[in-house]
Design an enzyme around this catalytic site. Structure first.
Site, mmCIF file in Angstrom:
data_model
loop_
_atom_site.group_PDB
_atom_site.id
_atom_site.type_symbol
_atom_site.label_atom_id
_atom_site.label_comp_id
_atom_site.label_asym_id
_atom_site.label_seq_id
_atom_site.Cartn_x
_atom_site.Cartn_y
_atom_site.Cartn_z
ATOM 1 N N HIS A 1 0.840 -1.193 0.000
ATOM 2 C CA HIS A 1 0.000 0.000 0.000
ATOM 3 C C HIS A 1 0.881 1.251 0.000
ATOM 4 O O HIS A 1 2.048 1.200 0.403
ATOM 5 C CB HIS A 1 -0.929 -0.008 1.208
ATOM 6 N N GLU B 1 0.978 3.996 1.822
ATOM 7 C CA GLU B 1 1.554 4.468 3.087
ATOM 8 C C GLU B 1 2.658 3.538 3.581
ATOM 9 O O GLU B 1 3.646 3.984 4.162
ATOM 10 C CB GLU B 1 0.478 4.688 4.159
ATOM 11 N N CYS C 1 -5.934 1.085 5.734
ATOM 12 C CA CYS C 1 -6.505 -0.195 6.161
ATOM 13 C C CYS C 1 -5.949 -0.529 7.545
ATOM 14 O O CYS C 1 -5.038 0.146 8.026
ATOM 15 C CB CYS C 1 -6.155 -1.297 5.162
ATOM 16 N N CYS D 1 -2.042 -1.288 7.607
ATOM 17 C CA CYS D 1 -1.193 -0.099 7.476
ATOM 18 C C CYS D 1 -1.303 0.812 8.694
ATOM 19 O O CYS D 1 -0.342 1.485 9.049
ATOM 20 C CB CYS D 1 -1.538 0.665 6.207
#
Length: 144
Positions: A70, A72, A98, A101
């Site tokens: 992802h 981040e 999410c 993360c």
């Protein structure tokens, strides 16, 4: 910093994150992230496959491959490989994080998350709130 001036910066950083997300090869969703500390961009990231893997995020059925990173996570990992630190930083991301993360965000020392779109599962946001991280959603990205 005065609230309206901060809002102006927040929107600008989110617009940069949005542009960064366009670099993603993912078809389902392109997400961009920027990490800012002391009014300086210290990292950036977008969702995609790990280094050395083919740039196809989805399988033949159109589902995202499990190993896609992802935005981040990529931005935080970039900081980890540098001399910088996320302690006290703000994360700007085009989609709310999410739950996986959100653990990384908290553990990295990020103190504020500014996001544009809401992810379907809000458990990541609920975790960050419980961890005492400031959250802000900005939907309108037009400059004042």
């Amino acid at each position: 910093m005065p609230k309206n001036k901060q809002q102006k910066y927040d929107k600008a950083y989110l617009r940069i994150a949005k542009e960064w997300g366009k670099l993603s090869y993912c078809k389902r969703r392109q997400v961009g992230a920027i990490i800012v500390k002391d009014r300086m961009i210290i990292s950036d990231g977008y969702n995609g496959t790990p280094s050395g893997f083919e740039n196809f995020c989805e399988d033949d059925e159109g589902y995202t491959k499990w190993y896609v990173l992802h935005a981040e996570a990529n931005a935080i990992l970039k900081v980890a490989a540098s001399t910088q630190s996320c302690k006290g930083a703000t994360l700007y991301i085009t989609m709310s994080p999410c739950k996986e993360c959100s653990k990384l965000i908290h553990q990295a020392g990020v103190v504020k998350v500014v996001y544009h779109d809401s992810y379907k599962d809000d458990s990541g946001l609920r975790f960050l709130e419980k961890a005492g991280i400031e959250l802000e959603q900005i939907v309108d990205l037009t400059a004042e």
